[in-house]
Motif scaffolding. Structure first.
Motif, PDB file in Angstrom:
ATOM      1  N   ARG A   1     -31.533  35.317  59.340  1.00  0.00           N
ATOM      2  CA  ARG A   1     -31.192  36.236  60.042  1.00  0.00           C
ATOM      3  C   ARG A   1     -30.219  36.026  61.436  1.00  0.00           C
ATOM      4  O   ARG A   1     -29.408  36.546  61.718  1.00  0.00           O
ATOM      5  CB  ARG A   1     -32.425  36.755  60.728  1.00  0.00           C
ATOM      6  N   LYS A   2     -30.433  34.512  62.026  1.00  0.00           N
ATOM      7  CA  LYS A   2     -29.602  34.278  63.081  1.00  0.00           C
ATOM      8  C   LYS A   2     -28.015  34.068  62.579  1.00  0.00           C
ATOM      9  O   LYS A   2     -27.067  34.449  63.236  1.00  0.00           O
ATOM     10  CB  LYS A   2     -30.138  33.055  63.779  1.00  0.00           C
ATOM     11  N   ILE A   3     -27.857  33.495  61.402  1.00  0.00           N
ATOM     12  CA  ILE A   3     -26.737  33.502  60.654  1.00  0.00           C
ATOM     13  C   ILE A   3     -26.004  34.682  60.679  1.00  0.00           C
ATOM     14  O   ILE A   3     -24.708  34.928  61.072  1.00  0.00           O
ATOM     15  CB  ILE A   3     -26.683  32.526  59.446  1.00  0.00           C
ATOM     16  N   LEU A   4     -26.777  35.580  59.987  1.00  0.00           N
ATOM     17  CA  LEU A   4     -26.075  36.761  59.838  1.00  0.00           C
ATOM     18  C   LEU A   4     -25.767  37.531  61.210  1.00  0.00           C
ATOM     19  O   LEU A   4     -24.757  38.303  60.979  1.00  0.00           O
ATOM     20  CB  LEU A   4     -27.194  37.814  58.764  1.00  0.00           C
ATOM     21  N   SER A   5     -26.607  37.336  61.916  1.00  0.00           N
ATOM     22  CA  SER A   5     -26.175  38.057  63.199  1.00  0.00           C
ATOM     23  C   SER A   5     -25.218  37.569  63.926  1.00  0.00           C
ATOM     24  O   SER A   5     -24.079  38.213  64.361  1.00  0.00           O
ATOM     25  CB  SER A   5     -27.313  37.862  64.285  1.00  0.00           C
ATOM     26  N   GLU A   6     -24.752  36.299  63.645  1.00  0.00           N
ATOM     27  CA  GLU A   6     -23.532  35.591  64.444  1.00  0.00           C
ATOM     28  C   GLU A   6     -22.482  36.197  63.359  1.00  0.00           C
ATOM     29  O   GLU A   6     -21.294  36.248  63.894  1.00  0.00           O
ATOM     30  CB  GLU A   6     -23.638  34.029  64.137  1.00  0.00           C
ATOM     31  N   LEU A   7     -22.426  36.054  61.976  1.00  0.00           N
ATOM     32  CA  LEU A   7     -21.414  36.727  61.438  1.00  0.00           C
ATOM     33  C   LEU A   7     -21.161  38.077  61.466  1.00  0.00           C
ATOM     34  O   LEU A   7     -19.940  38.485  61.709  1.00  0.00           O
ATOM     35  CB  LEU A   7     -21.638  36.446  59.994  1.00  0.00           C
ATOM     36  N   GLN A   8     -22.209  39.052  62.070  1.00  0.00           N
ATOM     37  CA  GLN A   8     -21.611  40.294  62.165  1.00  0.00           C
ATOM     38  C   GLN A   8     -20.972  40.492  63.295  1.00  0.00           C
ATOM     39  O   GLN A   8     -20.257  41.176  63.798  1.00  0.00           O
ATOM     40  CB  GLN A   8     -23.097  41.182  62.212  1.00  0.00           C
ATOM     41  N   THR A   9     -21.398  39.580  64.532  1.00  0.00           N
ATOM     42  CA  THR A   9     -20.701  39.273  65.897  1.00  0.00           C
ATOM     43  C   THR A   9     -19.266  39.199  65.752  1.00  0.00           C
ATOM     44  O   THR A   9     -18.385  39.526  66.319  1.00  0.00           O
ATOM     45  CB  THR A   9     -21.561  38.648  66.873  1.00  0.00           C
ATOM     46  N   ASP A  10     -19.255  38.184  64.995  1.00  0.00           N
ATOM     47  CA  ASP A  10     -17.659  37.461  64.851  1.00  0.00           C
ATOM     48  C   ASP A  10     -17.520  36.428  63.797  1.00  0.00           C
ATOM     49  O   ASP A  10     -18.106  35.394  63.538  1.00  0.00           O
ATOM     50  CB  ASP A  10     -17.231  36.670  65.949  1.00  0.00           C
ATOM     51  N   ALA A  11     -17.038  37.378  62.502  1.00  0.00           N
ATOM     52  CA  ALA A  11     -17.089  36.222  61.215  1.00  0.00           C
ATOM     53  C   ALA A  11     -15.950  35.326  61.189  1.00  0.00           C
ATOM     54  O   ALA A  11     -15.809  34.246  60.387  1.00  0.00           O
ATOM     55  CB  ALA A  11     -16.904  37.410  60.114  1.00  0.00           C
ATOM     56  N   GLU A  12     -15.048  35.108  62.185  1.00  0.00           N
ATOM     57  CA  GLU A  12     -14.010  34.212  62.472  1.00  0.00           C
ATOM     58  C   GLU A  12     -14.617  32.836  62.950  1.00  0.00           C
ATOM     59  O   GLU A  12     -13.878  32.092  63.167  1.00  0.00           O
ATOM     60  CB  GLU A  12     -13.053  34.756  63.194  1.00  0.00           C
ATOM     61  N   GLN A  13     -16.056  33.075  63.538  1.00  0.00           N
ATOM     62  CA  GLN A  13     -16.351  31.700  64.202  1.00  0.00           C
ATOM     63  C   GLN A  13     -16.414  30.704  62.991  1.00  0.00           C
ATOM     64  O   GLN A  13     -16.541  30.727  61.650  1.00  0.00           O
ATOM     65  CB  GLN A  13     -17.958  32.001  64.709  1.00  0.00           C
ATOM     66  N   SER A  14     -16.170  29.381  63.472  1.00  0.00           N
ATOM     67  CA  SER A  14     -16.009  28.300  62.816  1.00  0.00           C
ATOM     68  C   SER A  14     -17.359  27.915  62.347  1.00  0.00           C
ATOM     69  O   SER A  14     -18.501  28.439  62.863  1.00  0.00           O
ATOM     70  CB  SER A  14     -15.721  26.866  63.401  1.00  0.00           C
TER      71      SER A  14
ATOM     72  N   ASP B   1     -19.139  25.032  62.553  1.00  0.00           N
ATOM     73  CA  ASP B   1     -19.478  24.459  63.671  1.00  0.00           C
ATOM     74  C   ASP B   1     -20.257  25.388  64.872  1.00  0.00           C
ATOM     75  O   ASP B   1     -21.165  25.100  65.447  1.00  0.00           O
ATOM     76  CB  ASP B   1     -18.472  23.298  64.304  1.00  0.00           C
ATOM     77  N   GLU B   2     -19.335  26.277  65.247  1.00  0.00           N
ATOM     78  CA  GLU B   2     -19.853  27.142  66.022  1.00  0.00           C
ATOM     79  C   GLU B   2     -21.108  27.886  65.693  1.00  0.00           C
ATOM     80  O   GLU B   2     -22.123  28.155  66.708  1.00  0.00           O
ATOM     81  CB  GLU B   2     -18.696  28.112  66.554  1.00  0.00           C
ATOM     82  N   ILE B   3     -21.013  28.438  64.560  1.00  0.00           N
ATOM     83  CA  ILE B   3     -22.340  29.333  64.222  1.00  0.00           C
ATOM     84  C   ILE B   3     -23.619  28.342  64.075  1.00  0.00           C
ATOM     85  O   ILE B   3     -24.537  28.481  64.772  1.00  0.00           O
ATOM     86  CB  ILE B   3     -22.142  29.615  62.903  1.00  0.00           C
ATOM     87  N   ALA B   4     -23.369  26.916  63.771  1.00  0.00           N
ATOM     88  CA  ALA B   4     -24.511  26.082  63.615  1.00  0.00           C
ATOM     89  C   ALA B   4     -25.027  25.768  64.840  1.00  0.00           C
ATOM     90  O   ALA B   4     -26.120  25.791  65.260  1.00  0.00           O
ATOM     91  CB  ALA B   4     -23.934  24.726  63.081  1.00  0.00           C
ATOM     92  N   ARG B   5     -24.214  25.574  65.798  1.00  0.00           N
ATOM     93  CA  ARG B   5     -24.572  25.388  67.022  1.00  0.00           C
ATOM     94  C   ARG B   5     -25.442  26.500  67.809  1.00  0.00           C
ATOM     95  O   ARG B   5     -26.440  26.165  68.482  1.00  0.00           O
ATOM     96  CB  ARG B   5     -23.313  24.886  68.085  1.00  0.00           C
ATOM     97  N   LYS B   6     -24.768  27.631  67.818  1.00  0.00           N
ATOM     98  CA  LYS B   6     -25.587  28.779  67.977  1.00  0.00           C
ATOM     99  C   LYS B   6     -26.948  29.033  67.668  1.00  0.00           C
ATOM    100  O   LYS B   6     -27.806  29.401  68.151  1.00  0.00           O
ATOM    101  CB  LYS B   6     -24.507  30.103  68.185  1.00  0.00           C
ATOM    102  N   VAL B   7     -27.117  28.534  66.210  1.00  0.00           N
ATOM    103  CA  VAL B   7     -28.130  29.079  65.484  1.00  0.00           C
ATOM    104  C   VAL B   7     -29.342  27.782  65.515  1.00  0.00           C
ATOM    105  O   VAL B   7     -30.279  27.840  65.197  1.00  0.00           O
ATOM    106  CB  VAL B   7     -27.916  29.517  64.283  1.00  0.00           C
ATOM    107  N   GLY B   8     -28.804  26.814  66.208  1.00  0.00           N
ATOM    108  CA  GLY B   8     -29.687  25.411  66.388  1.00  0.00           C
ATOM    109  C   GLY B   8     -29.552  24.738  64.965  1.00  0.00           C
ATOM    110  O   GLY B   8     -30.917  24.181  64.528  1.00  0.00           O
ATOM    111  N   SER B   9     -28.791  24.603  64.272  1.00  0.00           N
ATOM    112  CA  SER B   9     -28.865  23.975  62.790  1.00  0.00           C
ATOM    113  C   SER B   9     -27.708  22.998  62.807  1.00  0.00           C
ATOM    114  O   SER B   9     -26.835  22.910  63.778  1.00  0.00           O
ATOM    115  CB  SER B   9     -28.885  24.953  61.721  1.00  0.00           C
ATOM    116  N   SER B  10     -27.555  22.401  61.658  1.00  0.00           N
ATOM    117  CA  SER B  10     -25.863  21.715  61.575  1.00  0.00           C
ATOM    118  C   SER B  10     -25.161  22.451  60.347  1.00  0.00           C
ATOM    119  O   SER B  10     -25.714  23.367  59.968  1.00  0.00           O
ATOM    120  CB  SER B  10     -26.324  20.316  60.759  1.00  0.00           C
TER     121      SER B  10
END
Length: 153
Positions: free
Chosen positions: A10-23, A25-34
């Protein structure tokens, strides 16, 4: 059937819905994963049909499409052939952003984006020349208060 999603999905989907152009690495950092687990989860959610596509969202007014109409359609026709022609007509018209079949007094509602009222009339005339419609009511949106593609997670 709804896909089984955990909090990280759900965190990943939230990030993708906000900005799917994120790398990744950016998504992983924001959701606390690798990066690799995030990539694997995105791939799995695509395979499951949770993520259907990624696209750019354009500003209609910047493109000169300043008029948004909600079109309420009633029909006295309910045969399969009429419905096939009607759905093909809607799918072939780029002005139709959304089309829904409804329960109740109105059979269909369309969201139509055009340049102005004259362009709407051109759309309307083309539609009724392709398929018989019992009653059409067009409502011009005076102001868009909220528009989003972000689904609640």
């Amino acid at each position: 059937m709804a896909a089984q999603l955990d909090d990280l999905d759900r965190k990943i989907l939230s990030e993708l819905q906000t900005d799917a152009e994120q790398s990744l690495d950016e998504i992983a950092r924001k959701v606390g994963s690798s990066k690799t687990p995030v990539w694997n989860r995105i791939r799995r959610m695509k395979e499951q049909g949770v993520i259907t596509r990624q696209t750019a969202i354009l500003d209609p007014e910047a493109l000169g499409l300043e008029a948004c109409f909600f079109v309420l359609i009633r029909t006295s026709e309910h045969e399969a052939e009429w419905q096939r022609k009607f759905l093909n007509a809607l799918r072939s018209r780029p002005e139709v952003l959304e089309a829904h079949r409804l329960a109740g007094d109105i059979d269909y509602i369309l969201k139509v984006r055009v340049k102005n009222a004259r362009a709407y009339d051109t759309f309307y005339q083309a539609l009724i020349s392709e398929v018989r419609i019992y009653n059409v009511t067009a409502l011009l949106s005076m102001e868009e208060i909220k528009s989003t593609t972000v689904l609640p997670l």
